[in-house]
Design a protein around this motif. Structure first.
Motif, PDB file in Angstrom:
ATOM      1  N   ASN A   1       0.820  -1.218   0.000  1.00  0.00           N
ATOM      2  CA  ASN A   1       0.000   0.000   0.000  1.00  0.00           C
ATOM      3  C   ASN A   1       0.851   1.264   0.000  1.00  0.00           C
ATOM      4  O   ASN A   1       0.345   2.354   0.250  1.00  0.00           O
ATOM      5  CB  ASN A   1      -0.924   0.026   1.214  1.00  0.00           C
TER       6      ASN A   1
ATOM      7  N   GLN B   1       3.242   4.477  -1.156  1.00  0.00           N
ATOM      8  CA  GLN B   1       3.215   5.458  -2.239  1.00  0.00           C
ATOM      9  C   GLN B   1       4.400   5.196  -3.168  1.00  0.00           C
ATOM     10  O   GLN B   1       5.546   5.321  -2.765  1.00  0.00           O
ATOM     11  CB  GLN B   1       3.317   6.884  -1.674  1.00  0.00           C
TER      12      GLN B   1
ATOM     13  N   TRP C   1       7.846   8.401  -8.366  1.00  0.00           N
ATOM     14  CA  TRP C   1       7.421   8.892  -9.659  1.00  0.00           C
ATOM     15  C   TRP C   1       8.419   9.936 -10.164  1.00  0.00           C
ATOM     16  O   TRP C   1       9.302  10.373  -9.430  1.00  0.00           O
ATOM     17  CB  TRP C   1       6.012   9.486  -9.586  1.00  0.00           C
TER      18      TRP C   1
ATOM     19  N   ASN D   1       8.716  13.632  -6.775  1.00  0.00           N
ATOM     20  CA  ASN D   1       8.486  13.103  -5.421  1.00  0.00           C
ATOM     21  C   ASN D   1       8.434  14.184  -4.346  1.00  0.00           C
ATOM     22  O   ASN D   1       8.504  13.896  -3.163  1.00  0.00           O
ATOM     23  CB  ASN D   1       9.552  12.055  -5.049  1.00  0.00           C
TER      24      ASN D   1
ATOM     25  N   TRP E   1       4.662   7.182 -13.123  1.00  0.00           N
ATOM     26  CA  TRP E   1       5.257   6.297 -12.121  1.00  0.00           C
ATOM     27  C   TRP E   1       6.590   5.756 -12.631  1.00  0.00           C
ATOM     28  O   TRP E   1       6.743   5.477 -13.819  1.00  0.00           O
ATOM     29  CB  TRP E   1       4.332   5.118 -11.802  1.00  0.00           C
TER      30      TRP E   1
ATOM     31  N   SER F   1       2.283  -1.135  -6.312  1.00  0.00           N
ATOM     32  CA  SER F   1       1.446  -0.780  -5.163  1.00  0.00           C
ATOM     33  C   SER F   1       0.000  -0.629  -5.615  1.00  0.00           C
ATOM     34  O   SER F   1      -0.277  -0.348  -6.792  1.00  0.00           O
ATOM     35  CB  SER F   1       1.948   0.526  -4.527  1.00  0.00           C
TER      36      SER F   1
ATOM     37  N   ILE G   1      -1.723   1.771  -4.838  1.00  0.00           N
ATOM     38  CA  ILE G   1      -1.901   3.204  -5.073  1.00  0.00           C
ATOM     39  C   ILE G   1      -1.853   3.503  -6.569  1.00  0.00           C
ATOM     40  O   ILE G   1      -2.712   4.212  -7.106  1.00  0.00           O
ATOM     41  CB  ILE G   1      -0.812   4.013  -4.344  1.00  0.00           C
ATOM     42  N   SER G   2      -0.855   2.953  -7.257  1.00  0.00           N
ATOM     43  CA  SER G   2      -0.721   3.221  -8.691  1.00  0.00           C
ATOM     44  C   SER G   2      -1.717   2.420  -9.527  1.00  0.00           C
ATOM     45  O   SER G   2      -2.233   2.912 -10.538  1.00  0.00           O
ATOM     46  CB  SER G   2       0.706   2.909  -9.148  1.00  0.00           C
TER      47      SER G   2
ATOM     48  N   GLU H   1      -3.694   7.932  -5.692  1.00  0.00           N
ATOM     49  CA  GLU H   1      -2.739   8.948  -5.257  1.00  0.00           C
ATOM     50  C   GLU H   1      -3.406  10.218  -4.747  1.00  0.00           C
ATOM     51  O   GLU H   1      -2.842  10.943  -3.930  1.00  0.00           O
ATOM     52  CB  GLU H   1      -1.764   9.290  -6.390  1.00  0.00           C
ATOM     53  N   CYS H   2      -4.614  10.471  -5.217  1.00  0.00           N
ATOM     54  CA  CYS H   2      -5.330  11.671  -4.762  1.00  0.00           C
ATOM     55  C   CYS H   2      -6.553  11.340  -3.914  1.00  0.00           C
ATOM     56  O   CYS H   2      -7.375  12.219  -3.624  1.00  0.00           O
ATOM     57  CB  CYS H   2      -5.760  12.516  -5.967  1.00  0.00           C
TER      58      CYS H   2
ATOM     59  N   THR I   1      -7.681   5.472   1.221  1.00  0.00           N
ATOM     60  CA  THR I   1      -6.335   4.903   1.148  1.00  0.00           C
ATOM     61  C   THR I   1      -6.046   3.977   2.321  1.00  0.00           C
ATOM     62  O   THR I   1      -5.396   2.937   2.174  1.00  0.00           O
ATOM     63  CB  THR I   1      -5.293   6.032   1.114  1.00  0.00           C
TER      64      THR I   1
ATOM     65  N   ARG J   1       1.647  12.158   8.043  1.00  0.00           N
ATOM     66  CA  ARG J   1       2.522  12.546   6.938  1.00  0.00           C
ATOM     67  C   ARG J   1       2.641  14.058   6.839  1.00  0.00           C
ATOM     68  O   ARG J   1       3.645  14.572   6.343  1.00  0.00           O
ATOM     69  CB  ARG J   1       1.990  11.971   5.622  1.00  0.00           C
TER      70      ARG J   1
END
Length: 509
Positions: free
Chosen positions: A62, A64, A67, A80, A94, A103, A105-106, A111-112, A118, A459
């Motif tokens: 999972n 990130q 990129w 990044n 990516w 991942s 995520i991609s 990503e957004c 997430t 984060r």
């Protein structure tokens, strides 16, 4: 033979026992360690190897992905560092390309997405652990027993993990993660109880260490597999960790021996004698008669009713639950949040696993045989909680100092985690031990349910994760003052025996 006596012939000697004799009987038979006990302890602890992998696999699956900028004319694109959501799809790509998604995520364009979406798979996993523990926790004390519950938990966890690797979207993925969490909920504590009930008092800390060691080795292996497959799909990671887990579950079912203590308490004396013969020194012609105090506890929730009925047991359980909640919140959060520190995720995970492994060795080889349970837990909670608060205030501006303090906090969290699990096993008698220990562990899992969201919030500001971890652990640690000390005490088997021993201890104070 009288109703309140039990006689057993062990290696040619006669032991006359009253209602507190099960400890004496098992100690006489299996008090000396032998290769069979070592093999059985190692075998019972292997599922913990795969348990840790499924618990922390989200660190990599999972994560990130990295990129890079593709449009050199856009001066606002800094690889990044820029906010992806503020860039157009033609400005970046990516690093792994569009054919291989390292991942979720991609692959699912998260990503957004907001923190809830997430973090949903990880949260689902820990919610599954929470619900599964509440449902399965009493089965180990009732009709399933230790061995079958351990094998069932491991199999369900691994099968659901395998299915996770074939998920078409995040919603199905979250469902399989939930089922995996349900399966593994009772795995670790059942393995610990099974190990400690099949060896003598002198060897319990050492053999329990074997299970915890496998947990750390599982994290190290996961990190290695993730590094080797870092350019492959995240689905490969699930395949590499789930298939061996399924094989392990089947192997344990056919090779593991049940707890002789649990069999005694179920009134299955002959089966218990057979186990004692295989584990220790009980000869083939030895006789043992256990009085009718055995409860034949086959109702799934009978042990839970006993815990609630006894006021001292309920108080002890609730106090342990509050203590474990704070420890669990920080323990799981420190591992899952390694990506928030700004260091290489593979190195950070390796350091965390090695530190965890060191804590297990220190706990079971040195700390448990020699040190007071209550003072140790209080000390580790204070130091770990305070350190976490301090480095959360410092943030990422002092990387070297932050990393050092994070390792101190993680070490204290690991030590507290190890101690509280062993402490809980010692606090409750055999008839409710698996249920009570599982419920206490569920409190840890309840704490971990909040970790994924806190980590995502952290984060932006580390106070939202490490600050919260520290404050919670710091204050929950003071609950140990309401619990009795158990160092050097034998394991009791019935509620009456536990009450008698506690009253005798209080009268000496």
């Amino acid at each position: 033979m009288g109703e309140n006596t039990a006689t057993t012939t062990v290696t040619g000697s006669i032991i006359k026992a009253d209602q507190t004799s099960i400890e004496e009987i098992t100690e006489e038979c299996i008090g000396q360690i032998n290769p069979t006990q070592i093999f059985q302890s190692i075998l019972a602890s292997i599922p913990a190897f795969f348990d840790s992998q499924q618990t922390y696999i989200s660190i990599f699956s999972n994560a990130q992905p990295s990129w890079h900028c593709t449009n050199n004319t856009n001066s606002s694109c800094i690889s990044n560092k820029s906010n992806l959501c503020s860039l157009t799809s033609t400005d970046w790509a990516w690093d792994s390309g569009n054919l291989v998604h390292t991942s979720i995520i991609s692959e699912w364009n998260l990503e957004c997405a907001n923190s809830f979406i997430t973090g949903m798979p990880s949260t689902s996993y820990f919610v599954g652990c929470l619900i599964g523990g509440l449902v399965l926790s009493t089965f180990g004390d009732s009709f399933l027993g230790r061995k079958k519950l351990l094998c069932l938990s491991s199999l369900v966890m691994s099968l659901a993990a395998l299915a996770s690797g074939f998920s078409p979207n995040i919603w199905v993925y979250s469902v399989f993660r939930f089922l995996s969490g349900v399966g593994r909920a009772s795995l670790a504590i059942t393995a610990l109880v099974l190990i400690t009930e099949r060896v003598g008092k002198r060897w319990r800390p050492t053999m329990a260490m074997v299970g915890f060691t496998h947990f750390s080795l599982g994290i190290l292996a996961l990190t290695g597999i993730a590094y080797l497959t870092r350019r492959s799909s995240w689905r490969v990671l699930y395949l590499c960790t789930s298939v061996p887990g399924i094989v392990c579950s089947i192997m344990c079912y056919f090779l593991l021996l049940e707890s002789p203590r649990w069999l005694f308490m179920q009134g299955r004396d002959e089966e218990s004698m057979d186990i004692l013969r295989k584990l220790g020194t009980l000869k083939k012609d030895s006789k043992i008669n256990i009085p009718q105090k055995n409860s034949n506890n086959t109702s799934p929730f009978a042990s839970l009713k006993i815990l609630i009925k006894k006021r001292w047991a309920l108080k002890r359980l609730l106090t342990s639950v509050i203590l474990s909640f704070g420890i669990g919140l920080m323990y799981f959060g420190m591992f899952l949040g390694v990506g928030n520190l700004g260091f290489n995720i593979y190195l950070s995970s390796t350091f965390s696993a090695l530190l965890s492994l060191a804590s297990y060795l220190i706990t079971f080889l040195f700390w448990i045989p020699r040190c007071n349970r209550r003072l140790s837990l209080l000390g580790f909670c204070i130091i770990g909680g305070s350190t976490s608060i301090v480095f959360s205030v410092l943030g990422k501006h002092h990387k070297g100092l932050t990393m050092g303090m994070e390792l101190v906090s993680l070490f204290c969290a690991c030590m507290a985690y190890n101690l509280v699990l062993m402490y809980t096993v010692e606090l409750f008698p055999t008839c409710v031990r698996n249920s009570a220990s599982s419920l206490v562990r569920q409190a840890m899992i309840l704490g971990s349910v909040f970790d994924p969201v806190l980590i995502l919030l952290g984060r932006k500001n580390m106070m939202y994760c490490y600050g919260v971890f520290g404050v919670t652990m710091l204050f929950s640690g003071f609950m140990v003052v309401f619990l009795p000390e158990t160092r050097g005490k034998v394991l009791c088997d019935t509620m009456e025996e536990q009450e008698f021993r506690d009253q005798r201890t209080e009268s000496k104070i």
